[in-house]
Design an enzyme around this catalytic site. Structure first.
Site, PDB file in Angstrom:
ATOM      1  N   HIS A  51      -7.195   9.948 -16.450  1.00 35.37           N
ATOM      2  CA  HIS A  51      -7.999  10.668 -15.447  1.00 35.37           C
ATOM      3  C   HIS A  51      -9.209  11.323 -16.128  1.00 35.37           C
ATOM      4  O   HIS A  51     -10.327  11.267 -15.611  1.00 35.37           O
ATOM      5  CB  HIS A  51      -7.182  11.775 -14.776  1.00 35.37           C
ATOM      6  CG  HIS A  51      -6.006  11.308 -13.972  1.00 35.37           C
ATOM      7  ND1 HIS A  51      -4.742  11.853 -14.116  1.00 35.37           N
ATOM      8  CD2 HIS A  51      -5.901  10.366 -13.005  1.00 35.37           C
ATOM      9  CE1 HIS A  51      -3.919  11.267 -13.257  1.00 35.37           C
ATOM     10  NE2 HIS A  51      -4.591  10.358 -12.584  1.00 35.37           N
ATOM     11  N   LYS A  95       5.169  14.376  -1.199  1.00 35.70           N
ATOM     12  CA  LYS A  95       5.310  13.618  -2.447  1.00 35.70           C
ATOM     13  C   LYS A  95       6.239  14.288  -3.458  1.00 35.70           C
ATOM     14  O   LYS A  95       6.516  13.716  -4.506  1.00 35.70           O
ATOM     15  CB  LYS A  95       3.933  13.406  -3.078  1.00 35.70           C
ATOM     16  CG  LYS A  95       3.239  12.148  -2.557  1.00 35.70           C
ATOM     17  CD  LYS A  95       2.215  11.636  -3.546  1.00 35.70           C
ATOM     18  CE  LYS A  95       1.758  10.226  -3.187  1.00 35.70           C
ATOM     19  NZ  LYS A  95       0.799   9.687  -4.158  1.00 35.70           N
ATOM     20  N   ARG A 142      -7.043   0.403 -13.351  1.00 31.71           N
ATOM     21  CA  ARG A 142      -6.487   0.154 -14.676  1.00 31.71           C
ATOM     22  C   ARG A 142      -6.218  -1.320 -14.908  1.00 31.71           C
ATOM     23  O   ARG A 142      -6.630  -1.903 -15.892  1.00 31.71           O
ATOM     24  CB  ARG A 142      -5.181   0.943 -14.861  1.00 31.71           C
ATOM     25  CG  ARG A 142      -5.399   2.426 -14.940  1.00 31.71           C
ATOM     26  CD  ARG A 142      -4.135   3.183 -14.691  1.00 31.71           C
ATOM     27  NE  ARG A 142      -3.626   2.880 -13.368  1.00 31.71           N
ATOM     28  CZ  ARG A 142      -2.601   3.488 -12.794  1.00 31.71           C
ATOM     29  NH1 ARG A 142      -1.938   4.416 -13.453  1.00 31.71           N
ATOM     30  NH2 ARG A 142      -2.210   3.169 -11.585  1.00 31.71           N
ATOM     31  N   SER A 166       0.575   8.908 -14.341  1.00 33.41           N
ATOM     32  CA  SER A 166       1.251  10.212 -14.295  1.00 33.41           C
ATOM     33  C   SER A 166       2.763  10.008 -14.172  1.00 33.41           C
ATOM     34  O   SER A 166       3.550  10.739 -14.766  1.00 33.41           O
ATOM     35  CB  SER A 166       0.754  11.022 -13.095  1.00 33.41           C
ATOM     36  OG  SER A 166      -0.608  11.297 -13.212  1.00 33.41           O
TER      37      SER A 166
HETATM   38  O1  PNS Z   1      -3.441   9.583  -7.150  1.00 35.20           O
HETATM   39  P1  PNS Z   1      -3.089   8.808  -5.932  1.00 35.20           P
HETATM   40  O2  PNS Z   1      -1.730   9.261  -5.418  1.00 35.20           O
HETATM   41  O3  PNS Z   1      -3.184   7.329  -6.138  1.00 35.20           O
HETATM   42  O4  PNS Z   1      -4.184   9.197  -4.798  1.00 35.20           O
HETATM   43  C1  PNS Z   1      -4.111   8.670  -3.488  1.00 35.20           C
HETATM   44  C2  PNS Z   1      -5.185   9.305  -2.580  1.00 35.20           C
HETATM   45  C3  PNS Z   1      -5.094  10.813  -2.608  1.00 35.20           C
HETATM   46  C4  PNS Z   1      -6.564   8.877  -3.050  1.00 35.20           C
HETATM   47  C5  PNS Z   1      -4.960   8.770  -1.129  1.00 35.20           C
HETATM   48  O5  PNS Z   1      -3.619   8.950  -0.769  1.00 35.20           O
HETATM   49  C6  PNS Z   1      -5.839   9.434  -0.075  1.00 35.20           C
HETATM   50  O6  PNS Z   1      -7.038   9.252  -0.067  1.00 35.20           O
HETATM   51  N1  PNS Z   1      -5.228  10.238   0.806  1.00 35.20           N
HETATM   52  C7  PNS Z   1      -5.949  10.934   1.865  1.00 35.20           C
HETATM   53  C8  PNS Z   1      -5.595  10.388   3.248  1.00 35.20           C
HETATM   54  C9  PNS Z   1      -6.569   9.333   3.706  1.00 35.20           C
HETATM   55  O7  PNS Z   1      -7.760   9.550   3.788  1.00 35.20           O
HETATM   56  N2  PNS Z   1      -6.033   8.135   4.052  1.00 35.20           N
HETATM   57  C10 PNS Z   1      -6.790   7.028   4.620  1.00 35.20           C
HETATM   58  C11 PNS Z   1      -7.664   6.289   3.649  1.00 35.20           C
HETATM   59  S1  PNS Z   1      -6.836   5.262   2.510  1.00 35.20           S
END
Ligand code: PNS
Length: 171
Positions: free
Chosen positions: A23, A47, A96, A134
């Protein structure tokens, strides 16, 4: 930090439970490309994270305390709505390996469907971090393995405090 109206603001969203050096690498690359990068930590109690959102904010802020162009914030709800509120025109995500691609593509296209003015930029971390996540950091640490060099030192110290596990085995 005040930002001019024409500044290029990017949002880097994620769970960051915890922040890894992968990150950190993406944040540095984003900071070099944009005027400001907002690390946006998703508030999602479903989560069951190891670190509370407050702890994740604090650790991430500490890791970037000398960089005023890196801001750390939290969000809930739709990411594109948060990006709009923050006047960000770019969503940064790390890519990645090919295994990330499908999920990232799906999210990027859904976000574009929701907001055509926000562009997703996928960035590759340094090779050393392509296998890093993570989830693996938490698993390895909990089982006594070493995560040195994979997370900022302050995160390693917090992992030790949180889990009661020592500094980690490297065989
Ligand atoms: O680190 P992560 O868990 O891969 O992050 C995921 C994240 C936070 C980027 C994703 O879950 C997110 O954007 N959540 C917000 C809800 C949202 O906007 N969903 C619709 C678009 S995909």
């Amino acid at each position: 930090m005040t930002t001019s109206p024409s500044a290029r603001i990017a949002v880097y969203p994620g769970t960051f439970d915890p922040l890894t050096n992968g990150h950190v690498d993406i944040i540095q690359r984003g900071a070099a490309l944009f005027d400001r990068i907002v690390v946006a930590i998703l508030v999602n109690p479903a989560k069951a994270p190891l670190f509370t959102v407050e702890e994740r904010v604090e650790m991430t802020r500490a890791a970037f305390k000398s960089q005023p162009d890196v801001e750390v914030d939290t969000f809930d709800g739709l990411l594109v709505e948060y990006a709009r509120q923050r006047q960000a025109t770019v969503i940064v995500r790390g890519l990645r390996a090919i295994s990330d691609f499908e999920n990232e593509m799906q999210m990027a296209l859904m976000n574009r469907h929701l907001s055509s003015t926000i562009e997703t930029v996928l960035m590759m971390p340094a090779e050393a971090y392509t296998y890093l996540s993570s989830r693996l950091v938490k698993e390895v640490f909990a089982l006594g393995g070493s995560v040195r060099g994979l997370v900022p030192e302050l995160v390693e110290a917090r992992l030790r405090e949180k889990t009661g596990v020592g500094s980690g085995l490297r065989v």
